[in-house]
Design a protein around this motif. Structure first.
Motif, PDB file in Angstrom:
ATOM      1  N   ALA A 182      25.464  48.770  26.373  1.00 51.93           N
ATOM      2  CA  ALA A 182      25.941  47.978  27.516  1.00 51.93           C
ATOM      3  C   ALA A 182      25.986  46.490  27.195  1.00 51.93           C
ATOM      4  O   ALA A 182      26.666  45.722  27.897  1.00 51.93           O
ATOM      5  CB  ALA A 182      25.047  48.229  28.726  1.00 51.93           C
ATOM      6  N   GLN A 183      25.268  46.061  26.163  1.00 48.69           N
ATOM      7  CA  GLN A 183      25.215  44.645  25.798  1.00 48.69           C
ATOM      8  C   GLN A 183      26.283  44.262  24.772  1.00 48.69           C
ATOM      9  O   GLN A 183      26.506  43.081  24.514  1.00 48.69           O
ATOM     10  CB  GLN A 183      23.841  44.318  25.212  1.00 48.69           C
ATOM     11  CG  GLN A 183      22.672  44.661  26.122  1.00 48.69           C
ATOM     12  CD  GLN A 183      21.374  44.789  25.347  1.00 48.69           C
ATOM     13  OE1 GLN A 183      21.235  44.255  24.249  1.00 48.69           O
ATOM     14  NE2 GLN A 183      20.413  45.516  25.898  1.00 48.69           N
ATOM     15  N   LEU A 184      26.943  45.262  24.165  1.00 52.13           N
ATOM     16  CA  LEU A 184      27.912  44.992  23.111  1.00 52.13           C
ATOM     17  C   LEU A 184      29.253  44.590  23.704  1.00 52.13           C
ATOM     18  O   LEU A 184      29.640  45.080  24.770  1.00 52.13           O
ATOM     19  CB  LEU A 184      28.091  46.232  22.225  1.00 52.13           C
ATOM     20  CG  LEU A 184      26.849  46.744  21.502  1.00 52.13           C
ATOM     21  CD1 LEU A 184      27.166  48.051  20.772  1.00 52.13           C
ATOM     22  CD2 LEU A 184      26.328  45.703  20.512  1.00 52.13           C
ATOM     23  N   PRO A 185      30.014  43.739  23.026  1.00 50.27           N
ATOM     24  CA  PRO A 185      31.356  43.396  23.502  1.00 50.27           C
ATOM     25  C   PRO A 185      32.223  44.647  23.554  1.00 50.27           C
ATOM     26  O   PRO A 185      32.070  45.552  22.719  1.00 50.27           O
ATOM     27  CB  PRO A 185      31.868  42.408  22.435  1.00 50.27           C
ATOM     28  CG  PRO A 185      30.653  41.918  21.732  1.00 50.27           C
ATOM     29  CD  PRO A 185      29.657  43.038  21.786  1.00 50.27           C
ATOM     30  N   PRO A 186      33.142  44.743  24.510  1.00 46.30           N
ATOM     31  CA  PRO A 186      33.992  45.930  24.602  1.00 46.30           C
ATOM     32  C   PRO A 186      34.925  46.048  23.402  1.00 46.30           C
ATOM     33  O   PRO A 186      35.315  45.040  22.807  1.00 46.30           O
ATOM     34  CB  PRO A 186      34.773  45.704  25.906  1.00 46.30           C
ATOM     35  CG  PRO A 186      34.736  44.217  26.119  1.00 46.30           C
ATOM     36  CD  PRO A 186      33.434  43.754  25.556  1.00 46.30           C
ATOM     37  N   VAL A 187      35.259  47.284  23.058  1.00 47.62           N
ATOM     38  CA  VAL A 187      36.207  47.501  21.970  1.00 47.62           C
ATOM     39  C   VAL A 187      37.620  47.275  22.484  1.00 47.62           C
ATOM     40  O   VAL A 187      37.850  47.139  23.683  1.00 47.62           O
ATOM     41  CB  VAL A 187      36.065  48.931  21.390  1.00 47.62           C
ATOM     42  CG1 VAL A 187      34.683  49.131  20.801  1.00 47.62           C
ATOM     43  CG2 VAL A 187      36.330  49.981  22.468  1.00 47.62           C
ATOM     44  N   ARG A 211      29.338  57.611  18.361  1.00 44.97           N
ATOM     45  CA  ARG A 211      30.695  57.526  18.902  1.00 44.97           C
ATOM     46  C   ARG A 211      30.669  57.851  20.388  1.00 44.97           C
ATOM     47  O   ARG A 211      30.262  58.936  20.790  1.00 44.97           O
ATOM     48  CB  ARG A 211      31.625  58.490  18.154  1.00 44.97           C
ATOM     49  CG  ARG A 211      33.071  58.390  18.575  1.00 44.97           C
ATOM     50  CD  ARG A 211      34.000  58.965  17.511  1.00 44.97           C
ATOM     51  NE  ARG A 211      33.745  60.366  17.254  1.00 44.97           N
ATOM     52  CZ  ARG A 211      34.311  61.369  17.947  1.00 44.97           C
ATOM     53  NH1 ARG A 211      35.150  61.099  18.917  1.00 44.97           N
ATOM     54  NH2 ARG A 211      34.024  62.615  17.638  1.00 44.97           N
ATOM     55  N   ASP A 212      31.077  56.874  21.175  1.00 41.34           N
ATOM     56  CA  ASP A 212      31.058  57.006  22.635  1.00 41.34           C
ATOM     57  C   ASP A 212      29.706  57.498  23.147  1.00 41.34           C
ATOM     58  O   ASP A 212      29.614  58.386  23.999  1.00 41.34           O
ATOM     59  CB  ASP A 212      32.182  57.927  23.108  1.00 41.34           C
ATOM     60  CG  ASP A 212      33.561  57.303  22.914  1.00 41.34           C
ATOM     61  OD1 ASP A 212      33.644  56.057  22.939  1.00 41.34           O
ATOM     62  OD2 ASP A 212      34.538  58.038  22.723  1.00 41.34           O
ATOM     63  N   GLU A 287      36.782  55.128  12.589  1.00 38.43           N
ATOM     64  CA  GLU A 287      36.351  53.945  11.839  1.00 38.43           C
ATOM     65  C   GLU A 287      35.162  53.267  12.520  1.00 38.43           C
ATOM     66  O   GLU A 287      35.184  53.017  13.729  1.00 38.43           O
ATOM     67  CB  GLU A 287      37.503  52.955  11.725  1.00 38.43           C
ATOM     68  CG  GLU A 287      37.162  51.718  10.911  1.00 38.43           C
ATOM     69  CD  GLU A 287      38.316  50.751  10.803  1.00 38.43           C
ATOM     70  OE1 GLU A 287      38.128  49.679  10.194  1.00 38.43           O
ATOM     71  OE2 GLU A 287      39.407  51.055  11.353  1.00 38.43           O
ATOM     72  N   VAL A 288      34.130  52.988  11.744  1.00 39.72           N
ATOM     73  CA  VAL A 288      32.969  52.246  12.261  1.00 39.72           C
ATOM     74  C   VAL A 288      33.381  50.796  12.483  1.00 39.72           C
ATOM     75  O   VAL A 288      33.907  50.141  11.579  1.00 39.72           O
ATOM     76  CB  VAL A 288      31.785  52.334  11.278  1.00 39.72           C
ATOM     77  CG1 VAL A 288      30.646  51.440  11.735  1.00 39.72           C
ATOM     78  CG2 VAL A 288      31.313  53.776  11.148  1.00 39.72           C
ATOM     79  N   GLN A 289      33.128  50.299  13.694  1.00 37.18           N
ATOM     80  CA  GLN A 289      33.616  48.968  14.067  1.00 37.18           C
ATOM     81  C   GLN A 289      32.542  47.891  14.013  1.00 37.18           C
ATOM     82  O   GLN A 289      32.840  46.715  13.855  1.00 37.18           O
ATOM     83  CB  GLN A 289      34.196  49.031  15.502  1.00 37.18           C
ATOM     84  CG  GLN A 289      35.347  49.998  15.630  1.00 37.18           C
ATOM     85  CD  GLN A 289      35.413  50.624  17.008  1.00 37.18           C
ATOM     86  OE1 GLN A 289      34.412  50.732  17.714  1.00 37.18           O
ATOM     87  NE2 GLN A 289      36.597  51.046  17.407  1.00 37.18           N
ATOM     88  N   ARG A 290      31.280  48.303  14.175  1.00 33.20           N
ATOM     89  CA  ARG A 290      30.186  47.319  14.158  1.00 33.20           C
ATOM     90  C   ARG A 290      28.890  48.012  13.796  1.00 33.20           C
ATOM     91  O   ARG A 290      28.824  49.248  13.801  1.00 33.20           O
ATOM     92  CB  ARG A 290      30.052  46.621  15.518  1.00 33.20           C
ATOM     93  CG  ARG A 290      29.891  47.571  16.691  1.00 33.20           C
ATOM     94  CD  ARG A 290      29.512  46.801  17.958  1.00 33.20           C
ATOM     95  NE  ARG A 290      30.560  45.918  18.397  1.00 33.20           N
ATOM     96  CZ  ARG A 290      31.353  46.143  19.448  1.00 33.20           C
ATOM     97  NH1 ARG A 290      31.204  47.247  20.155  1.00 33.20           N
ATOM     98  NH2 ARG A 290      32.273  45.281  19.802  1.00 33.20           N
ATOM     99  N   MET A 291      27.874  47.213  13.469  1.00 30.43           N
ATOM    100  CA  MET A 291      26.566  47.758  13.129  1.00 30.43           C
ATOM    101  C   MET A 291      25.511  47.225  14.087  1.00 30.43           C
ATOM    102  O   MET A 291      25.572  46.059  14.498  1.00 30.43           O
ATOM    103  CB  MET A 291      26.172  47.387  11.696  1.00 30.43           C
ATOM    104  CG  MET A 291      27.035  47.998  10.617  1.00 30.43           C
ATOM    105  SD  MET A 291      26.398  47.583   8.959  1.00 30.43           S
ATOM    106  CE  MET A 291      27.660  48.341   7.925  1.00 30.43           C
ATOM    107  N   VAL A 292      24.546  48.079  14.398  1.00 28.48           N
ATOM    108  CA  VAL A 292      23.378  47.686  15.185  1.00 28.48           C
ATOM    109  C   VAL A 292      22.145  48.097  14.392  1.00 28.48           C
ATOM    110  O   VAL A 292      22.037  49.243  13.953  1.00 28.48           O
ATOM    111  CB  VAL A 292      23.371  48.348  16.576  1.00 28.48           C
ATOM    112  CG1 VAL A 292      22.081  48.016  17.320  1.00 28.48           C
ATOM    113  CG2 VAL A 292      24.580  47.911  17.402  1.00 28.48           C
ATOM    114  N   LEU A 293      21.227  47.163  14.200  1.00 28.34           N
ATOM    115  CA  LEU A 293      20.006  47.434  13.447  1.00 28.34           C
ATOM    116  C   LEU A 293      18.865  47.763  14.396  1.00 28.34           C
ATOM    117  O   LEU A 293      18.701  47.126  15.441  1.00 28.34           O
ATOM    118  CB  LEU A 293      19.621  46.224  12.587  1.00 28.34           C
ATOM    119  CG  LEU A 293      20.666  45.705  11.604  1.00 28.34           C
ATOM    120  CD1 LEU A 293      20.075  44.586  10.764  1.00 28.34           C
ATOM    121  CD2 LEU A 293      21.199  46.821  10.727  1.00 28.34           C
TER     122      LEU A 293
END
Length: 354
Positions: A182-187, A211-212, A287-293
């Motif tokens: 919920a904190q990530l920018p929308p795709v 994914r989703d 395709e992976v669009q971003r990473m979260v650690l």
């Protein structure tokens, strides 16, 4: 913030190779409230690959966590590792009720579960009608060995907690990731969200693709922050605890960056790149669009920046607590520092909500 009386919450307990993590969440005012939490270290070897090897050491650490957190509730949820659980989606007649589904699973257990049914703990969830056949329903089956469940519930009972649920780590992590998501920018419009969630623990790192909101791919690598801690301890003559603190806070000699930290970061970046390559090699087309650690070692200085530079992606550090209310007696700064390592515990405690 004012806290409303809404009943006691649920405690999520995550037992890893390095620590016992405990967090108590309570649903109130349309969101979750963090009522208590604690993290306590474990002696090396007490838990190996997410399985308890020294019950007394685990019980002692869990007891210290309970004493430190002072939770209002005694109801707790734990999770078996994903490697110990079997999950399958079954297609069964839509006319079957819960008792009939359970009987059908038991009757056909040899088709779905690779060990004797007498040793099995299982549960299931209806997923709705099958997309192709209107007279069939999809049912999610989850099973593991009873001894894996017993080991965890015994640890809770030993310190006065009541087992309320035994989950699977993957499901708990997905639940907590909803808060991070919920904190990530929308795709981009029309695109499916696809995120690499990289959980870097003490002895292992796990590369998930989400994914989703669902984990669709996972790969474990036996390498984690303990290797960096051990290198610091051996090179500079520090205790394990001192080395662990220095790893996160700095203050080490000038040669640390080049001789110790950079080789460690290089290894993590290479492993993440390899996991991403294997994901695509396995025929995954999203395709992976971003990473979260996530994980205790995700906050090592410079790691997020190095991964962003190598991958060309946006890299952020998970904090599932940003939208939650926090009890005033909790140190907010300490909680924020522990947040990336609390995804599983948080996801377990989130079962307290509707």
């Amino acid at each position: 913030m004012q806290f409303r009386a809404s009943g006691k919450g649920l405690i999520g307990v995550d037992i890893t190779s390095a620590t016992v993590k405990l967090i108590e969440l309570r649903r109130g005012g349309g969101t979750f409230q963090i009522d208590s939490y604690a993290v306590r270290p474990l002696r090396e070897g007490a838990v190996v690959e997410r399985r308890i090897r020294d019950r007394d050491e685990v019980a002692d650490a869990l007891r210290r966590a309970v004493e430190g957190a002072r939770p209002a509730s005694r109801q707790a949820a734990v999770a078996v590792p994903a490697s110990a659980a079997i999950t399958k989606t079954l297609t069964l007649p839509a006319s079957l009720n819960d008792d009939e589904i359970a009987a059908r699973i038991q009757l056909e257990s040899d088709k779905h579960i690779p060990f004797p049914f007498s040793e099995v703990a299982f549960d299931f969830q209806r997923l709705g009608l099958n997309a192709r056949y209107g007279d069939q329903q999809d049912v999610l089956l989850v099973a593991c060995r009873q001894q894996d469940v017993q080991q965890l519930t015994d640890a809770l009972l030993q310190v006065g907690l009541t087992p309320a649920a035994v989950d699977v780590e993957t499901f708990a992590m997905e639940r907590a990731f909803e808060e991070v998501r919920a904190q990530l920018p929308p795709v981009a419009a029309g695109a499916e969200e696809c995120v690499a969630l990289i959980d870097i623990g003490a002895t292992m790192n796990t590369f998930h693709v989400v994914r989703d909101g669902r984990i669709t791919y996972s790969r474990d690598t036996v390498f984690g922050g303990r290797q960096l801690t051990d290198e610091i301890r051996n090179r500079y003559g520090l205790s394990l605890e001192e080395a662990g603190l220095a790893k996160k806070r700095g203050g080490l000699p000038e040669d640390y960056q080049a001789s110790v930290l950079e080789p460690f970061l290089d290894t993590v970046v290479q492993q993440v790149g390899r996991s991403l390559q294997l994901y695509y090699t396995a025929g995954r087309k999203h395709e992976v669009q971003r990473m979260v650690l996530a994980g205790g070692s995700s906050v090592i200085p410079g790691l997020a920046e190095r991964l962003a530079e190598d991958s060309g992606m946006e890299v952020s550090i998970a904090n599932p607590f940003l939208r939650m209310r926090i009890n005033p007696r909790i140190d907010v700064q300490t909680l924020a520092g522990d947040a990336p390592a609390m995804l599983t515990a948080c996801g377990l405690a989130m079962r307290s909500g509707p």
